[in-house]
Design a protein around this motif. Structure first.
Motif, PDB file in Angstrom:
ATOM      1  N   PRO A   1       0.801  -1.228   0.000  1.00  0.00           N
ATOM      2  CA  PRO A   1       0.000   0.000   0.000  1.00  0.00           C
ATOM      3  C   PRO A   1       0.830   1.271   0.000  1.00  0.00           C
ATOM      4  N   GLY A   2       2.151   1.133   0.137  1.00  0.00           N
ATOM      5  CA  GLY A   2       3.017   2.308   0.133  1.00  0.00           C
ATOM      6  C   GLY A   2       3.658   2.603  -1.205  1.00  0.00           C
ATOM      7  N   VAL A   3       3.320   1.832  -2.255  1.00  0.00           N
ATOM      8  CA  VAL A   3       3.935   2.098  -3.551  1.00  0.00           C
ATOM      9  C   VAL A   3       3.296   3.310  -4.211  1.00  0.00           C
ATOM     10  N   ALA A   4       4.066   3.950  -5.074  1.00  0.00           N
ATOM     11  CA  ALA A   4       3.537   5.078  -5.836  1.00  0.00           C
ATOM     12  C   ALA A   4       2.380   4.585  -6.682  1.00  0.00           C
ATOM     13  N   GLY A   5       1.310   5.354  -6.702  1.00  0.00           N
ATOM     14  CA  GLY A   5       0.150   4.996  -7.490  1.00  0.00           C
ATOM     15  C   GLY A   5      -0.945   4.319  -6.699  1.00  0.00           C
ATOM     16  N   PHE A   6      -0.633   3.841  -5.479  1.00  0.00           N
ATOM     17  CA  PHE A   6      -1.681   3.214  -4.664  1.00  0.00           C
ATOM     18  C   PHE A   6      -2.701   4.248  -4.207  1.00  0.00           C
ATOM     19  N   GLY A   7      -2.221   5.472  -3.947  1.00  0.00           N
ATOM     20  CA  GLY A   7      -3.130   6.525  -3.508  1.00  0.00           C
ATOM     21  C   GLY A   7      -3.095   6.776  -2.016  1.00  0.00           C
ATOM     22  N   SER A   8      -2.056   6.295  -1.342  1.00  0.00           N
ATOM     23  CA  SER A   8      -1.935   6.509   0.093  1.00  0.00           C
ATOM     24  C   SER A   8      -0.954   7.633   0.383  1.00  0.00           C
ATOM     25  N   THR A   9      -0.979   8.093   1.613  1.00  0.00           N
ATOM     26  CA  THR A   9      -0.009   9.075   2.092  1.00  0.00           C
ATOM     27  C   THR A   9       1.051   8.340   2.897  1.00  0.00           C
ATOM     28  N   ILE A  10       2.312   8.534   2.538  1.00  0.00           N
ATOM     29  CA  ILE A  10       3.402   7.867   3.239  1.00  0.00           C
ATOM     30  C   ILE A  10       3.862   8.730   4.407  1.00  0.00           C
ATOM     31  N   LEU A  11       3.848   8.156   5.595  1.00  0.00           N
ATOM     32  CA  LEU A  11       4.267   8.899   6.776  1.00  0.00           C
ATOM     33  C   LEU A  11       5.775   9.134   6.764  1.00  0.00           C
ATOM     34  N   ASP A  12       6.171  10.323   7.129  1.00  0.00           N
ATOM     35  CA  ASP A  12       7.588  10.647   7.282  1.00  0.00           C
ATOM     36  C   ASP A  12       7.966  10.344   8.725  1.00  0.00           C
ATOM     37  N   LEU A  13       8.631   9.219   8.940  1.00  0.00           N
ATOM     38  CA  LEU A  13       8.918   8.763  10.296  1.00  0.00           C
ATOM     39  C   LEU A  13      10.372   8.964  10.698  1.00  0.00           C
ATOM     40  N   ALA A  14      11.017   9.937  10.072  1.00  0.00           N
ATOM     41  CA  ALA A  14      12.431  10.182  10.379  1.00  0.00           C
ATOM     42  C   ALA A  14      12.631  10.822  11.743  1.00  0.00           C
TER      43      ALA A  14
ATOM     44  N   VAL B   1      -0.582  15.900   9.179  1.00  0.00           N
ATOM     45  CA  VAL B   1       0.412  14.882   8.836  1.00  0.00           C
ATOM     46  C   VAL B   1       0.893  15.082   7.401  1.00  0.00           C
ATOM     47  N   ARG B   2      -0.066  15.292   6.495  1.00  0.00           N
ATOM     48  CA  ARG B   2       0.300  15.485   5.087  1.00  0.00           C
ATOM     49  C   ARG B   2       1.147  16.736   4.903  1.00  0.00           C
ATOM     50  N   ASP B   3       0.797  17.802   5.601  1.00  0.00           N
ATOM     51  CA  ASP B   3       1.537  19.057   5.464  1.00  0.00           C
ATOM     52  C   ASP B   3       2.985  18.935   5.929  1.00  0.00           C
ATOM     53  N   GLY B   4       3.238  17.988   6.866  1.00  0.00           N
ATOM     54  CA  GLY B   4       4.585  17.845   7.398  1.00  0.00           C
ATOM     55  C   GLY B   4       5.461  16.895   6.614  1.00  0.00           C
ATOM     56  N   ILE B   5       4.907  16.288   5.556  1.00  0.00           N
ATOM     57  CA  ILE B   5       5.672  15.309   4.792  1.00  0.00           C
ATOM     58  C   ILE B   5       6.520  15.997   3.727  1.00  0.00           C
ATOM     59  N   ARG B   6       7.781  15.611   3.690  1.00  0.00           N
ATOM     60  CA  ARG B   6       8.713  16.216   2.746  1.00  0.00           C
ATOM     61  C   ARG B   6       8.792  15.446   1.429  1.00  0.00           C
ATOM     62  N   GLN B   7       8.277  14.195   1.435  1.00  0.00           N
ATOM     63  CA  GLN B   7       8.365  13.379   0.236  1.00  0.00           C
ATOM     64  C   GLN B   7       6.986  13.219  -0.387  1.00  0.00           C
ATOM     65  N   GLY B   8       6.964  12.858  -1.666  1.00  0.00           N
ATOM     66  CA  GLY B   8       5.702  12.590  -2.341  1.00  0.00           C
ATOM     67  C   GLY B   8       5.263  11.173  -2.091  1.00  0.00           C
ATOM     68  N   ASN B   9       4.256  10.722  -2.842  1.00  0.00           N
ATOM     69  CA  ASN B   9       3.779   9.361  -2.686  1.00  0.00           C
ATOM     70  C   ASN B   9       4.861   8.364  -3.087  1.00  0.00           C
ATOM     71  N   GLY B  10       4.778   7.184  -2.522  1.00  0.00           N
ATOM     72  CA  GLY B  10       5.752   6.149  -2.810  1.00  0.00           C
ATOM     73  C   GLY B  10       6.765   6.038  -1.688  1.00  0.00           C
ATOM     74  N   ARG B  11       7.352   4.878  -1.551  1.00  0.00           N
ATOM     75  CA  ARG B  11       8.305   4.619  -0.484  1.00  0.00           C
ATOM     76  C   ARG B  11       9.537   5.506  -0.618  1.00  0.00           C
ATOM     77  N   GLY B  12       9.995   6.020   0.508  1.00  0.00           N
ATOM     78  CA  GLY B  12      11.200   6.840   0.514  1.00  0.00           C
ATOM     79  C   GLY B  12      12.315   6.151   1.257  1.00  0.00           C
ATOM     80  N   GLU B  13      13.260   6.927   1.721  1.00  0.00           N
ATOM     81  CA  GLU B  13      14.424   6.336   2.359  1.00  0.00           C
ATOM     82  C   GLU B  13      14.131   5.785   3.743  1.00  0.00           C
ATOM     83  N   GLY B  14      12.951   6.090   4.276  1.00  0.00           N
ATOM     84  CA  GLY B  14      12.641   5.620   5.624  1.00  0.00           C
ATOM     85  C   GLY B  14      12.425   4.125   5.716  1.00  0.00           C
ATOM     86  N   VAL B  15      12.163   3.449   4.595  1.00  0.00           N
ATOM     87  CA  VAL B  15      11.910   2.024   4.611  1.00  0.00           C
ATOM     88  C   VAL B  15      13.051   1.310   3.914  1.00  0.00           C
TER      89      VAL B  15
END
Length: 455
Positions: free
Chosen positions: A366-379, A422-436
């Motif tokens: 559910p975290g891939v680009a195109g799924f339509g979810s918001t990826i949490l920035d957990l850094a 939560v969305r406003d605080g995210i620095r990355q777009g949709n899709g998995r980032g370096e946090g995973v």
């Protein structure tokens, strides 16, 4: 690879006392409440209602009944047979595995007289305590009676006593903490239990937390309930910024309402399918009892529990205002549009060094680009609303809902209707980032410090 990751995670947890055993208890008995377990005045007993032209129904009729007929037969069965009939395996299985709908139960219960209700609470507590649609105060009362009777019975099997002991400890409440309600108690097999923290009847925000693999009532109910309490506390602190909703306060359900997988069945989706149906009934019960005053309802699901929740929300039988999945191994849902969740309210969290998150073991991540979810920035970092509030980065597969983590704070914001923050605080777009961390053989080593038990 999932089996390898699961084995290593289990071994690490076992060495620290987090998991007592990956093997489910073998008990199949159901705790029976003795007549004296619940205070009752015989003078209030009433004649059973007429059903099918008879004064009473046979026990065999009750065993075979379904839907509203099952409920009516409970009332119509001869009073001297009810206590025994209500503990028969087939009757208990109907109430817990193939129950009437919450709407049928609510209508039936509201139409009963006080004498019939008292008799059912006294003589059929195992059934009444697990029917979605019965008021939560009633369910808590009778389930606690079942709990007390099972613990007091010298004939209760050791494995069942251990399970009930965990539930009793989970219900312990210290001063100045919210009330707890035992809304599910099933001692069959590996057992099931659900404990609500806060008032489900009045809460503006209701969050149901769904656990993942290796969670059992006997092994983790105390810790799981404490985790739900941590989420409750975090949500309560966010009351000043919570979005408007019907009701006051918050409630969080520690829902161990299905059997989670162990090493013998981790590769199967059968338990997720069964769990999805049970979750649908739980949510239906919450909504039915709230009627016109619907709470803002959120689902927070971890690991295999996220697969279960995704199935439930794609079934057409359940809806939620938000869904947050943490450490998800995926599901057969390919896009957020397939989920009965409010638009833009699907969130995905993957912690650093979590070998399960982003793996897609059970289908689409559910975290891939195109799924339509918001990826949490957990850094981790500083809360933009309070420069003095510093959150740490969650690490590993079991760190997401621990106090002080960025993930717990984000989950709480989403639950109180502030996913926008939560969305406003995210620095990355949709899709998995370096946090995973991407899945690779050398990443299945889970450090012991990632799996520290509760302090």
């Amino acid at each position: 690879m999932l089996l390898v990751a699961a084995a290593l995670i289990t071994a690490s947890m076992h060495s620290l006392g987090v998991v007592e055993s990956p093997v489910a208890p073998t008990t199949t008995s159901v705790a029976i409440v003795r007549t004296a377990a619940i205070v009752h005045d015989p003078a209030t007993a009433s004649r059973p209602v007429m059903t099918g032209g008879q004064d009473t129904v046979d026990t065999a009729d009750l065993r075979a009944a379904r839907g509203r007929t099952f409920l009516d037969d409970l009332v119509a069965i001869a009073p001297d047979r009810l206590a025994h009939a209500a503990t028969e395996a087939d009757v208990v299985a109907t109430a817990m595995d193939h129950p009437p709908t919450a709407a049928e139960v609510t209508t039936w219960w509201s139409g009963l007289g006080s004498a019939d209700r008292a008799r059912l609470e006294r003589d059929a507590p195992v059934v009444v305590g697990n029917l979605d649609g019965v008021p939560y105060t009633v369910r808590d009362h009778v389930n606690r009676a079942v709990l007390a009777a099972g613990l007091a019975d010298p004939h209760t099997a050791a494995s069942e006593s251990a399970m009930l002991g965990q539930v009793r400890e989970s219900l312990h409440r210290v001063a100045d903490t919210p009330p707890k309600s035992l809304i599910t108690l099933d001692t069959r097999g590996a057992g099931r239990a659900a404990i609500a923290i806060g008032d489900l009847d009045t809460a503006a925000d209701v969050t149901v937390v769904v656990p993942g693999m290796f969670f059992t009532v006997t092994g983790q109910m105390v810790d799981f309930t404490a985790t739900a309490g941590d989420l409750y506390a975090e949500q309560a602190t966010l009351a000043p910024v919570a979005a408007p909703a019907s009701g006051t306060g918050v409630a969080v359900v520690a829902w161990m309402g299905y059997r989670t997988p162990d090493l013998s069945n981790i590769l199967s989706l059968d338990l997720a399918k069964t769990g999805a149906a049970r979750l649908e009934r739980t949510v239906d019960g919450i909504r039915e009892l709230r009627d016109g005053q619907q709470p803002r309802l959120g689902i927070v699901a971890h690991s295999y529990g996220s697969t279960t929740a995704l199935m439930a929300l794609a079934s057409g039988h359940m809806s939620a205002d938000s869904l947050t999945v943490l450490g998800s191994p995926g599901s057969d849902v390919t896009n957020a549009s397939e989920l009965a969740v409010s638009s833009g309210e699907v969130f995905v969290g993957g912690a650093h060094w979590d070998p399960i998150a982003g793996s897609g073991y059970f289908g689409t991540d559910p975290g891939v680009a195109g799924f339509g979810s918001t990826i949490l920035d957990l850094a981790g970092g500083v809360d933009p609303e309070d420069a003095g509030d510093l959150f740490r980065r969650p690490v590993g597969h079991n760190d997401y809902l621990k106090p002080g983590t960025a993930s717990l704070h984000d989950v709480a914001l989403i639950a109180v209707g502030r996913g926008d923050m939560v969305r406003d605080g995210i620095r990355q777009g949709n899709g998995r980032g370096e946090g995973v961390v991407g899945a690779s053989p050398d990443m299945y080593l889970v450090r012991p410090q990632d799996l520290q038990p509760r302090d």
